[in-house]
Each structure stands twice: as structure tokens, then as C-alpha cells.
Design an enzyme around this catalytic site. Structure first.
Site, PDB file in Angstrom:
ATOM      1  N   TYR A  54       0.842  -1.275   0.085  1.00  0.00           N
ATOM      2  CA  TYR A  54      -0.013  -0.041  -0.276  1.00  0.00           C
ATOM      3  C   TYR A  54       0.939   1.355   0.146  1.00  0.00           C
ATOM      4  CZ  TYR A  54      -3.747  -3.244   1.871  1.00  0.00           C
ATOM      5  OH  TYR A  54      -4.579  -4.387   1.836  1.00  0.00           O
ATOM      6  N   HIS A 123      -0.177 -12.058   1.535  1.00  0.00           N
ATOM      7  CA  HIS A 123      -1.137 -11.174   0.956  1.00  0.00           C
ATOM      8  C   HIS A 123      -1.939 -11.962  -0.246  1.00  0.00           C
ATOM      9  CE1 HIS A 123      -1.976  -6.558   0.064  1.00  0.00           C
ATOM     10  NE2 HIS A 123      -3.153  -7.222   0.181  1.00  0.00           N
ATOM     11  N   GLY A 205     -18.266  -3.037  -0.169  1.00  0.00           N
ATOM     12  CA  GLY A 205     -18.379  -2.829  -1.643  1.00  0.00           C
ATOM     13  C   GLY A 205     -17.373  -1.807  -2.267  1.00  0.00           C
ATOM     14  N   GLY A 207     -17.174   1.145  -1.092  1.00  0.00           N
ATOM     15  CA  GLY A 207     -17.949   2.402  -1.146  1.00  0.00           C
ATOM     16  C   GLY A 207     -19.117   2.280  -1.857  1.00  0.00           C
ATOM     17  N   GLY A 211     -24.105   3.952  -1.035  1.00  0.00           N
ATOM     18  CA  GLY A 211     -25.249   4.748  -1.818  1.00  0.00           C
ATOM     19  C   GLY A 211     -24.663   6.170  -2.230  1.00  0.00           C
TER      20      GLY A 211
END
Length: 330
Positions: A54, A123, A205, A207, A211
Site C-alpha cells: 500500500y 497477501h 463494496g 464504497g 449509496g
């Protein structure tokens, strides 16, 4: 914040995924990210997830700064095994050799500024290296006192069983959410047979299920630009799922994100989601989900509305190197 156990490892019922604090989901701000880490600790979150890939190490440096003064209060999880090449930013590969495991562990310890890693994940499994060989090297890291517990990410039930014969696996991390229920078929049952905890990543998901995403307009370097579920046609088809989550959440009197997390927490006491965010206000929203108890009727309605395979589009593109290794390692 309630606590749960990943095998013998005590952690808060919700963790904090730190990946987006360094890259993958648009602009980053380390000052704001550090505030998010501070807020998480103040809310009782003790479980923090990062990885050496990352930000090509930047995320471990950031998490290390945020947690160093509270080291005794927290559980730090990091990962190795996905390889990046600075000369080819979009390229990803795998390396599960013992030498690489040892080198990565030492590098992560240095970046985090700690003398041991609480939970060390592979990972992704390297399809060219027997899983027993990689986990054997990870077991040596436990014996050396550099690592406390071992984990795997996105492996099959068979690979998990083989790895667990070499050394007790404490946690398996995979994508799991209302629109990704694949682990329920074989991986979750295997975890429970072996006493392995389960850590869902992308529980919202990426983001989408909150919604808050109404158009597939992302920054040029946003990971979701290459994710099939966010391609224009699939994005529009999946909007009905996000709208359904919002409707169910409104009936329950909570946010869509909180409903998603409360549902995951209801799946068993061995499940510890790690919603990712880079903002303190989202940490607060997500943490509140731990107090929500969905009723049997609510759970039945959610299960009926979100069966296995409900999402339009695959989880990863066909050429994504970070996709799970579907062919078991030799």
C-alpha cells in the site's frame, strides 16, 4: 467497542483498513488520515490493517507514526507477497519464497517502527511456490519473535487446510459483503472447521453499497476505474443494490454503511470486518455499527434481497494480479 477473537488473538469487533490513506481511492492527506487513526483508537478500535504494497511502503510508515505511542493498546496486521515495480506502476506480481518472506518482514518492522508484527498475512499465494514452503518460513518468523500470529488472504479452502497443517492460521482475510458472499460456499466453513477467524475486507463494496456513489466518475488513478463492477453498464445495473441497501437502512434507522457492517457482524462471532476509510467522520459512522443488533426478520429480508452472485460484474478484471489465486499453490 465490543471485542472478538480471531482464534487466540483478541481484537475489537471492527477494525480499520488503512489502505485508502495512501493510495487507490483518490487524493490522500496524511494529516487527516492520522486524525482518523486517533479517532478510531478513541472509539475503542484496536485492530489496524495495512500492507507493504500500500503506497509502496508509505502506508506502513503512516500507520507506524499513528500507532507508535499507543503500541500496547493496538493490534497491527500487515501483509507481504504482492510485488510492485516502480518502473511499471500498474504491474503486480507474487513472491512467496522464504527469502522474500524474511526480507519483507524485516522491512515492515522497520517501517512500522515496532519490534514485532501482531498478525502477518500472506497477501496472495504465489502459484509457483508450495503454500507449505511459504507458511513454513512465516512460522520461522513466529519462532524468532518477529511475528505473533499468521494469516492468509484470498486463498481457497484447500490451501487454507494445507497451510494450517504447517502452522496454526489465526485469520483469513477475503472480500466479503452483501454483494460478495462467495466465502460462504467453502472458505468460511473451512475456517470454522479449523478455528480460523475471518476478516472481511471491502465490506462496503468499495464504497458502492453506501449509496454515496451515483456516477462512475473517479480520479484517473482510482482502482475502481479498472474494476468490472464499476464499469458504466455494471455500475448502472448495480445501482438498484445500493438503493435497496439505503431503503433497508432507512427502515432500520441507520446508514447504509452501518447496515452492511451490522449484517456482517451478525454472521458469526469469528468475523471482524475492516472497513477502510481515510476520514474521521467515516470512522465514527462505521464504529456505531457495532451497537446495531438486526432482528431475525431483518436478517431474513436482507438475505433474500442479496443472494450469492447478485452483483453485476466480476470482482476483478481478468488480468488483475491482485485477484485471488484460483489455482492452488503446488
Amino acid at each position: 467497542m465490543q471485542h472478538r477473537h480471531l482464534n487466540d488473538l483478541d481484537v475489537s469487533a471492527l477494525g480499520l483498513g488503512c489502505m485508502s490513506m495512501s493510495e487507490f481511492y483518490g487524493p490522500t492527506d496524511e494529516a487527516v488520515a492520522l486524525k482518523a487513526i486517533d479517532r478510531a483508537i478513541s472509539l475503542g478500535i484496536t485492530f489496524f490493517d495495512t500492507a507493504d504494497m500500500y503506497g509502496s511502503g508509505a502506508n506502513e510508515l503512516l500507520v507506524g507514526r499513528g500507532l507508535r505511542s499507543r503500541r500496547q493498546q493496538v493490534v497491527i496486521a500487515t501483509k507481504f507477497g504482492i510485488v510492485r515495480d516502480p518502473a511499471r506502476p500498474a504491474w503486480r506480481g507474487f513472491n512467496g519464497t522464504p527469502a522474500y518472506a524474511r526480507a519483507c518482514c524485516d522491512a515492515s518492522l522497520a517501517r512500522l517502527g515496532v519490534d514485532h508484527i501482531d498478525l502477518y498475512y500472506l497477501h496472495r499465494a504465489d502459484p509457483t511456490i508450495p503454500i507449505e514452503e511459504t507458511v513454513g518460513a512465516m512460522s520461522d518468523l513466529v519462532s524468532a519473535g518477529k511475528v505473533r500470529y499468521l494469516g492468509l488472504s484470498e486463498v481457497s479452502a484447500d490451501t487454507l487446510r494445507r497451510a494450517n497443517e504447517v502452522h496454526q492460521i489465526t485469520a483469513l482475510q477475503s472480500e466479503y459483503s452483501l454483494w460478495t458472499r462467495d466465502p460462504e460456499e467453502s472458505v468460511l466453513p473451512a475456517c470454522r472447521d479449523l478455528g480460523v477467524g475471518f476478516v472481511p475486507f471491502a465490506p462496503l463494496g468499495r464504497g458502492f453499497l453506501t449509496g454515496k456513489l451515483t456516477e462512475p466518475n473517479f480520479d484517473a488513478d482510482d482502482f475502481r476505474n479498472s474494476n468490472p463492477r464499476f464499469e458504466a453498464d455494471n455500475f448502472r445495473r448495480n445501482q438498484q443494490l445500493a438503493q435497496l441497501v439505503q431503503s433497508l437502512a432507512a427502515a432500520r434507522g441507520c446508514t447504509a454503511a452501518q447496515l452492511c457492517l451490522a449484517w456482517l457482524l451478525s454472521r458469526g462471532p469469528d468475523i471482524v470486518p475492516i472497513p477502510g476509510t481515510k476520514r474521521p467522520e467515516r470512522v465514527e459512522e462505521n464504529a456505531a455499527a457495532a451497537a446495531i443488533q438486526l432482528t431475525p426478520d431483518e436478517l431474513a429480508e436482507i438475505d433474500q434481497a442479496f443472494p450469492l452472485g447478485v452483483a453485476a460484474g466480476a470482482r476483478y478484471g481478468a488480468n488483475a494480479a491482485t485477484a485471488p489465486t484460483t489455482t492452488p499453490a503446488r
